[in-house]
Design a protein around this motif. Structure first.
Motif, mmCIF file in Angstrom:
data_model
loop_
_atom_site.group_PDB
_atom_site.id
_atom_site.type_symbol
_atom_site.label_atom_id
_atom_site.label_comp_id
_atom_site.label_asym_id
_atom_site.label_seq_id
_atom_site.Cartn_x
_atom_site.Cartn_y
_atom_site.Cartn_z
ATOM 1 N N GLU A 72 78.723 51.073 -2.716
ATOM 2 C CA GLU A 72 79.425 52.108 -3.458
ATOM 3 C C GLU A 72 79.806 53.246 -2.524
ATOM 4 O O GLU A 72 79.030 53.635 -1.661
ATOM 5 N N VAL A 73 81.012 53.769 -2.700
ATOM 6 C CA VAL A 73 81.452 54.940 -1.947
ATOM 7 C C VAL A 73 81.917 55.988 -2.959
ATOM 8 O O VAL A 73 82.564 55.659 -3.953
ATOM 9 N N CYS A 74 81.506 57.246 -2.708
ATOM 10 C CA CYS A 74 81.767 58.330 -3.656
ATOM 11 C C CYS A 74 82.389 59.528 -2.957
ATOM 12 O O CYS A 74 81.855 60.016 -1.956
ATOM 13 N N ASP A 75 83.492 59.995 -3.500
ATOM 14 C CA ASP A 75 84.093 61.250 -3.068
ATOM 15 C C ASP A 75 83.498 62.336 -3.951
ATOM 16 O O ASP A 75 83.828 62.430 -5.126
ATOM 17 N N GLY A 81 90.543 61.131 -5.845
ATOM 18 C CA GLY A 81 91.640 61.317 -6.770
ATOM 19 C C GLY A 81 91.370 60.835 -8.181
ATOM 20 O O GLY A 81 92.233 60.918 -9.041
ATOM 21 N N ASP A 82 90.182 60.294 -8.426
ATOM 22 C CA ASP A 82 89.820 59.870 -9.772
ATOM 23 C C ASP A 82 88.358 60.219 -10.024
ATOM 24 O O ASP A 82 87.627 60.573 -9.100
ATOM 25 N N SER A 83 87.941 60.107 -11.269
ATOM 26 C CA SER A 83 86.539 60.392 -11.562
ATOM 27 C C SER A 83 85.684 59.167 -11.244
ATOM 28 O O SER A 83 86.152 58.041 -11.290
ATOM 29 N N GLY A 84 84.439 59.407 -10.906
ATOM 30 C CA GLY A 84 83.517 58.318 -10.616
ATOM 31 C C GLY A 84 83.665 57.795 -9.209
ATOM 32 O O GLY A 84 84.497 58.237 -8.424
ATOM 33 N N CYS A 85 82.831 56.822 -8.902
ATOM 34 C CA CYS A 85 82.785 56.203 -7.577
ATOM 35 C C CYS A 85 83.457 54.836 -7.639
ATOM 36 O O CYS A 85 83.663 54.283 -8.713
ATOM 37 N N ASP A 86 83.787 54.286 -6.479
ATOM 38 C CA ASP A 86 84.328 52.931 -6.406
ATOM 39 C C ASP A 86 83.296 52.047 -5.727
ATOM 40 O O ASP A 86 82.526 52.504 -4.880
ATOM 41 N N TRP A 87 83.281 50.758 -6.084
ATOM 42 C CA TRP A 87 82.264 49.866 -5.543
ATOM 43 C C TRP A 87 82.776 48.428 -5.458
ATOM 44 O O TRP A 87 83.754 48.068 -6.092
ATOM 45 N N LYS A 88 82.075 47.649 -4.648
ATOM 46 C CA LYS A 88 82.313 46.210 -4.500
ATOM 47 C C LYS A 88 80.966 45.544 -4.281
ATOM 48 O O LYS A 88 80.000 46.187 -3.878
ATOM 49 N N THR A 89 80.941 44.240 -4.489
ATOM 50 C CA THR A 89 79.739 43.464 -4.178
ATOM 51 C C THR A 89 80.058 42.478 -3.059
ATOM 52 O O THR A 89 81.201 42.037 -2.901
#
Length: 82
Positions: A11-14, A44-52
Motif C-alpha cells: 500500500e502507498v499513501c499520499d 489526488g483522491d481520498s484513501g490509499c492505493d494498493w496491490k497484491t
C-alpha cells in the motif's frame, strides 16, 4: 509504502495535501539485475492505493517510494518469505 505479509498486500499513501502525489515500486533482483514488479501511484483522491503480489521463497524484494515534490527515491531493506 507498507507491506503486509498476511495477504501479501502493498500500500502507498499520499498523506499530505501539498499538491504532490507519491509513487511506490516493488522490485526484485533476478540474475543480479533489479527488475520492477509493479508501480503504485497515489494522490489526488481520498484513501490509499494498493496491490497484491505473492512473495514466495527466497526471492529478494525491496520497495522504493518517491514523493513527487522532488526526485529522491527512498528504499527499504531487501526481504523475502524465508
Amino acid at each position: 509504502m507498507e507491506y503486509w505479509d498476511d495477504g501479501d498486500k502493498f500500500e502507498v499513501c499520499d498523506t499530505k495535501a501539498d499538491g504532490y502525489g507519491v509513487t511506490g515500486k516493488l522490485r526484485t533482483a533476478v540474475d543480479g539485475q533489479i527488475q520492477e514488479v509493479f508501480t503504485i501511484d497515489d494522490g489526488g483522491d481520498s484513501g490509499c492505493d494498493w496491490k497484491t503480489h505473492d512473495i514466495i521463497g527466497r526471492q529478494a524484494y525491496d520497495m522504493i517510494v518517491n514523493w513527487h515534490g522532488n526526485n529522491d527515491w527512498y528504499g527499504s531493506v531487501y526481504f523475502s518469505e524465508s
